[in-house]
Design an enzyme around this catalytic site. Structure first.
Site, PDB file in Angstrom:
ATOM      1  CB  SER A  62      -0.964  -0.051   1.186  1.00 22.19           C
ATOM      2  OG  SER A  62      -2.054   0.821   1.004  1.00 22.19           O
ATOM      3  CG  ASP A 174      -4.047  -2.158   0.672  1.00 21.86           C
ATOM      4  OD1 ASP A 174      -2.979  -2.692   1.000  1.00 21.86           O
ATOM      5  OD2 ASP A 174      -4.358  -0.991   0.983  1.00 21.86           O
TER       6      ASP A 174
END
Length: 276
Positions: A62, A174
């Site tokens: 991320s 993610d």
């Protein structure tokens, strides 16, 4: 040929051969995810630079993927701090709802491509890995080749907030879901000493809006996957902060710096012990 057909995706990245003095440990840094709380990573890197600690390998999830990519392409902490201070965050997180998410984040891809000068993952100055999750196979995906900006975008696609990234038969979101601070990935790259920087800081306050609800749900769902394979684990965020809160950037930078100073003796001891 489609750009993504040129990208190799490995679920278990092979060790890298890296030229290095025999008496010096190879240091790997794993940068965890956490949205704009990622400025804490920059605070940590500031202290590392003061003590001459630099990574031989980096990996991230991320926002940690973005920090790792910037580091691998030659950014120092000052350049990263300036980027956090000057980038137009409103354009990056501009809401444009669709069936798969609220934020398409096209400008984020362009920002990362500009900042890394279009370098592919395999061409970085420092070996780089980027972690995402495939919603189709339920597997962690580790990028070791290909378009850096798109890999970072995939790694940053918070489910329900950012639209996922479609690549061939994968639908990527993610990496937070399965490996939020990929120390294991850095170790597999060949690091002798792994430093993990986790931004995970769960809250027990009542969620106040849809983003809080999504964030809390993800924290709960991933709470059992927060174990980090690292020799030193740093947790700079000492309280719950919204991952899209622009006002928290400077506070998180200071938290990162303070945490790094608390851990610096431990890190130096491990480096010196390896060198003896």
């Amino acid at each position: 040929m489609n750009l993504w057909n040129k990208m190799f995706v490995h679920k278990s990245p092979p060790p890298l051969a890296n030229s290095h003095p025999a008496d010096k440990p190879k240091i790997g840094i794993a940068f965890g995810g956490g949205g704009l709380k990622g400025s804490a990573h920059v605070g940590v890197l500031k202290v590392f630079a003061e003590y001459g600690i630099y990574a031989d390998f980096v990996a991230g999830t991320s926002i940690g993927a973005a920090i790792a990519a910037l580091y691998a392409s030659g950014y120092d902490w000052k350049m990263m701090q300036n980027l956090f201070a000057t980038v137009d965050l409103d354009s990056i997180i501009k809401v444009r709802p669709s069936r798969k998410g609220f934020i398409p984040a096209d400008s984020y891809v362009q920002l990362m491509r500009n900042c890394t000068r279009g370098k592919r993952i395999e061409d970085m100055d420092v070996p780089l890995r980027i972690v995402a999750v495939d919603l189709i196979s339920w597997q962690k995906i580790v990028f070791d080749h290909g378009d850096t900006a798109m890999a970072v975008r995939a790694s940053s696609s918070v489910p329900g907030v950012f639209t996922p990234v479609k690549i061939d038969d994968m639908l990527l979101v993610d990496g937070y879901l399965l490996d939020n601070c990929p120390g294991d990935v850095v170790r597999q790259m060949g690091a002798d000493i792994v430093i993990g920087i986790s931004l995970f800081a769960p809250s027990h306050d009542e969620p106040k809006n849809i983003l809080d609800i999504v964030n809390r749900s993800l924290d709960i769902a991933t709470s059992m996957n927060q174990k980090i394979d690292a020799d030193v684990v740093m947790r700079p965020i000492d309280r719950h902060l919204n991952f899209l809160d622009k006002n928290a950037i400077e506070v998180c930078f200071q938290m990162g710096e303070e945490t790094a100073r608390r851990h610096i003796d431990e890190i130096l001891e491990k480096i010196n012990a390896f060198s003896k």
